[in-house]
Write a protein that holds these residues in place. Structure first.
Motif: not given
Lengths: 317, 317
Positions: A268-275, B298-306
């Protein structure tokens, strides 16, 4: 529009309209998502997600609906995300025809949402996890992820779920052969639906045989069960739920649940970074530099790799 | 393997095996492609490319084969690229069943190649232009690009061609309605195939009506013609070639040919640049940093955008 904090709060309280609006934000790749996801982060990872895949005609919608009923009987709050990765017409819920879901439409503990991801920047890998976060944040105990439309996105949908259910039906021609090894690898639980039809036993046997062929399992490995159902009459659905819960238990015990979720988070992080990187390239689209590069490539003066090198250099400098 | 310079030279001479091997390199995203594309760049942009799209059952393969015959009668060297964007099984030619193409198999002036792009880094936008460059470099005058498998990638395939042909057939149910406005926008030439069947006139009329609805054309704009064919018997195929040549002339006169090719080159460069950036992210996959970020998400400590922000910062610094 209500401000994001209010929407998130309402969604957290399980208000359907707020949930729907947040998923629309995901579908539209709205800039507000950053804030939404930041607000939802602490409430993620609670729901158990089940992916349902299979060719058109195997009874995916019917099975999904039957599973909703079964989980409701157990008192669970259920989310359904119907993903259409093949529709080129974005922005629309395409569930007008999904009459089978109608029976749950008035149940306040059931959230049903469809999402078109085709043409979406980043596609399913980008959009589905965020829609799942919304449903998760809304307190769903179980989320069923189903593909609609042509059934070729098994792998991608399965990648979003804790447990992947692969549905087959007898009389679908050479269904298993056609699907080949691909579905064997992704299925955690197999369902032979329409099991009252001729050929159901043969389909189950063939599947069992194929699952056995790939056998190099170790003790403690998961052995995918095959459940026979007649989803339209609710038959076998309790057994399916049992198989799901068993797999869920196995996932938790072995640490595989955490491992899968971590892998998904990385994707997911990769996909957002790529976007984000793609958006930066997009910003260059009207740019004279990219246009000049494209002109040189079109004229055969420059090869596309050399042009791409220059573009990347510009982005990352 | 023969070295790249030799392969390219042999392909330039029209040797089928060399052409096939270069396209396999494209399919496999081989590192040698850089050198191949650099060597081919001066010989690109000569072939006229025609995309053929339409739902399964409209007779795409038959029409493609009939077009090959027609162009061969005109003494043209013809390339056929059959793209399967939906197959999850990469690396394979899936043309075992394409018996209709068999009649051209021994013609040294016809190059037929299939390509699976699903799961391909960058997909069709990345792979198709490079395969076209190979066929172009091999001296093809005309290249027909056809999708196989489910017919949902019209838009992407059309984006690769100078001229887009959209095929319909009578008796395909509510074919036009289902396809909606999408196909109207991408079609430069429309074909109603199987025109000897009941309903062919109605299909043509309906199509004509729908094309008229979107009417806001100016003088000099292209008005997509509708050609009726019975491709299996070769009927109407000369008229189709005529329509194609007319469109090609219009493209050249209006400067639209250059504009389209420039746009395609820009997209190609973008796709390669994006694949390169994705590869850089992929290099980080085993990386402790991405793994740690994923764990926090995955642990909810960080959101995917950040998390994605941090990843992008790392890539572009």
């Amino acid at each position: 529009m209500a401000d994001v904090a209010t929407l998130v709060e309402q969604a957290r309280q399980g208000r359907p309209r707020a949930v729907a609006r947040l998923i629309t934000l995901v579908e539209n790749a709205a800039p507000e998502l950053r804030e939404v996801m930041a607000a939802l982060a602490p409430y993620s990872g609670r729901a158990y997600t089940v992916g349902l895949t299979g060719s058109p005609g195997v009874g995916k919608s019917t099975s999904t609906s039957a599973l909703v009923s079964a989980y409701r009987r157990l008192g669970k709050r259920v989310g359904v995300l119907a993903v259409d990765p093949s529709s080129p017409f974005s922005g629309g819920a395409l569930l007008g025809d999904r009459v089978r879901m109608q029976e749950h439409a008035t149940d306040p503990e059931v959230f049903i949402r469809s999402m078109a991801t085709r043409g979406h920047l980043g596609g399913l890998a980008w959009a589905a996890p965020q829609a799942l976060r919304v449903l998760d944040g809304a307190g769903c105990d179980v989320i069923l992820v189903e593909t609609v439309g042509v059934g070729q996105s098994e792998v991608e949908v399965a990648a979003q779920a804790d447990t992947s259910v692969v549905l087959l039906a007898p009389g679908m021609g050479d269904g298993i052969q056609a699907a080949k090894a691909g579905i064997l690898e992704i299925g955690d639980v197999f369902v032979v639906n329409k099991a009252d039809r001729d050929g159901a036993d043969a389909t189950a046997r063939e599947l069992n045989h194929m699952l056995g062929l790939g056998e190099s399992r170790q003790a403690g490995d998961w052995r995918p069960p095959i459940v026979k159902t007649v989803a339209a009459r609710g038959e076998g659905v309790d057994e399916l739920v049992e198989a799901l819960e068993k797999h869920r238990g196995w996932l938790a015990e072995t640490g595989e649940l955490d491992a899968r979720r971590r892998r998904r988070a990385a994707q997911e992080v990769e996909a957002i970074a790529l976007a984000a990187l793609r958006a930066r390239i997009g910003d260059l689209r009207g740019d004279r530099h990219l246009d000049a590069l494209a002109g040189q490539v079109a004229a055969g003066e420059l090869d596309p790799y050399a042009a791409a090198d220059r573009l990347v250099a510009e982005l990352t400098s």
